[in-house]
Enzyme design. Structure first.
Site, PDB file in Angstrom:
ATOM      1  N   LYS A   1     -16.085 -14.570  16.585  1.00  0.00           N
ATOM      2  CA  LYS A   1     -14.659 -14.528  16.254  1.00  0.00           C
ATOM      3  C   LYS A   1     -14.396 -13.381  15.277  1.00  0.00           C
ATOM      4  O   LYS A   1     -15.324 -12.751  14.757  1.00  0.00           O
ATOM      5  CB  LYS A   1     -14.227 -15.859  15.632  1.00  0.00           C
ATOM      6  CG  LYS A   1     -14.904 -16.169  14.304  1.00  0.00           C
ATOM      7  CD  LYS A   1     -14.440 -17.490  13.738  1.00  0.00           C
ATOM      8  CE  LYS A   1     -15.127 -17.776  12.397  1.00  0.00           C
ATOM      9  NZ  LYS A   1     -14.657 -19.032  11.781  1.00  0.00           N
TER      10      LYS A   1
ATOM     11  N   TYR B   1      -6.298   5.646 -11.083  1.00  0.00           N
ATOM     12  CA  TYR B   1      -5.109   5.004 -11.637  1.00  0.00           C
ATOM     13  C   TYR B   1      -5.412   4.209 -12.909  1.00  0.00           C
ATOM     14  O   TYR B   1      -6.445   3.541 -13.010  1.00  0.00           O
ATOM     15  CB  TYR B   1      -4.488   4.062 -10.609  1.00  0.00           C
ATOM     16  CG  TYR B   1      -3.891   4.775  -9.413  1.00  0.00           C
ATOM     17  CD1 TYR B   1      -2.839   5.673  -9.570  1.00  0.00           C
ATOM     18  CD2 TYR B   1      -4.387   4.545  -8.141  1.00  0.00           C
ATOM     19  CE1 TYR B   1      -2.292   6.322  -8.486  1.00  0.00           C
ATOM     20  CE2 TYR B   1      -3.835   5.192  -7.041  1.00  0.00           C
ATOM     21  CZ  TYR B   1      -2.788   6.074  -7.212  1.00  0.00           C
ATOM     22  OH  TYR B   1      -2.250   6.732  -6.127  1.00  0.00           O
TER      23      TYR B   1
END
Length: 393
Positions: free
Chosen positions: A44, A287
């Protein structure tokens, strides 16, 4: 995922190399460990980010005859890729308005969690039978649905509640006797909260099976355990074990490595250094300047970021391997890149940095990376985005 081949002459920024040989070896090892129970390879979430069709084909080559697909779209994709009905594919998560005609025709095994789902399957079988013969009432049904009844033993996700179990089983028996379905299996899923609670869940499943058999049901397979309990609780393996993480070389038990389990991590995530800069002591990078260089140093830009599925928590102790040595991630992980501090070592644009892999070249494994950022390896590999091509070796 697309199967992308790459040569040293082909420019690339980032890639995930999927070692299908390691995957097949893991499957062969796990099949031996859980025997005489069968092994279902769960593919999956696009094969946990490894590429479902590629790993499913490799699983079949390794002798696996059961695949776990989760959704019908995934199961249909596997059939379309060439995996015939000699290999069983189980799907168990459906939309409330799901129709099952194609699943019945393609011999997809269906995990049923409610009476409504069971009735929808019965209608689909009638529709398929009508398409096969003009006089459906007189014609035998050539393709009855393949059904696994799912009982909720405590995880409270899929599965019918214990109080509704008898009604579901009784209706399934009626449909079986009418030739509309086969009772291919009965199953549940453990919460893995504690050994005692898992034991209680197993006892609930055993009681449910006993009640179903008392009503006249006969199940071809019983399955309960996944990667963790499938290895650690051999008494709960029953007829089949559903495994995902372990097959990809991602152990799910705290403090246990892939090597401890006799497994090899299948995916290696790499990127080429995009640029290198020399910076002075005290310089902030990325940042918010969460990192300032404590000395004159060199930083190298690695072109993978959170747009590719890399967590912004990947800092403070997380390292990347480059030329056989580990270097720390410094500053914030940005959308498309992050920086590593390489000190005074010779590093050039184009050098290959390895974020995680089998651990044989000094790099972290995905399990180690996950431990450092407080998650699990499955979240990391299944979350890698489409900008990262999968390269199969």
């Amino acid at each position: 995922m697309t199967d992308v081949s790459s040569t040293p002459e082909s420019p690339w920024l980032r890639r995930a190399t999927v070692d299908l040989g390691a995957y097949r070896a893991n499957l062969r090892h796990l099949r031996e460990v859980v025997a005489p129970a069968e092994l279902m390879a769960v593919v999956k979430a696009d094969g946990y980010g490894h590429g479902a069709t590629a790993v499913a084909a490799a699983a079949v080559e390794a002798g696996v005859t059961w695949l776990g697909a989760l959704e019908l779209a995934n199961a249909h994709e596997l059939r379309a890729s060439g995996i015939g009905d000699s290999v069983s594919i189980l799907a168990w998560q459906f939309a409330s308005t799901e129709t099952f005609e194609r699943a019945v025709a393609e011999r997809i095994d269906l995990g049923i969690s409610s009476l409504a789902q069971l009735e929808a399957v019965a209608r689909a079988v009638a529709s398929v039978a009508e398409a096969l013969a003009p006089d459906a009432a007189a014609a035998p049904i050539d393709a009855p649905a393949l059904v696994h009844l799912n009982v909720d033993t405590g995880l409270h996700r899929d599965g019918v509640l214990v109080g509704e179990w008898d009604a579901l089983v009784s209706r399934a028996i009626e449909l079986r006797d009418a030739g509309i379905l086969r009772l291919r299996g009965v199953y549940s899923h453990l919460a893995e909260a504690s050994d005692d609670e898992d034991t209680e869940s197993a006892e609930t499943l055993t009681e449910a099976i006993g009640r179903a058999e008392g009503l006249g049901a006969r199940f071809e397979r019983r399955h309960l355990t996944a990667s963790s309990a499938g290895l650690e609780r051999p008494e709960l393996r029953l007829d089949m074990v559903r495994m995902g993480a372990n097959t990809y070389g991602i152990p799910v038990t705290d403090g246990v490595t892939a090597a401890d389990r006799g497994l090899v991590p299948v995916m290696t995530l790499s990127a080429r250094i995009a640029r290198v800069k020399r910076i002075a002591a005290g310089t902030g990078v990325s940042y918010d300047y969460t990192y300032r260089a404590p000395r004159d140093t060199t930083v190298a830009l690695v072109p993978i970021g959170y747009a590719d599925g890399l967590s912004r928590r990947s800092q403070h102790g997380v390292t990347v391997a480059l030329r056989g040595k580990r270097y720390p991630i410094v500053g914030r992980v940005a959308m498309d890149q992050f920086l590593i501090d390489v000190g005074d070592d010779p590093v050039e644009a184009g050098d290959e940095a390895t974020l995680f892999g089998p651990g044989t070249r000094g790099e972290l494994t995905v399990g180690e990376w996950a431990d450092l950022i407080g998650t699990i390896g499955e979240e990391i590999v299944s979350g890698l985005g489409p900008r990262i091509p999968r390269v199969y070796v």
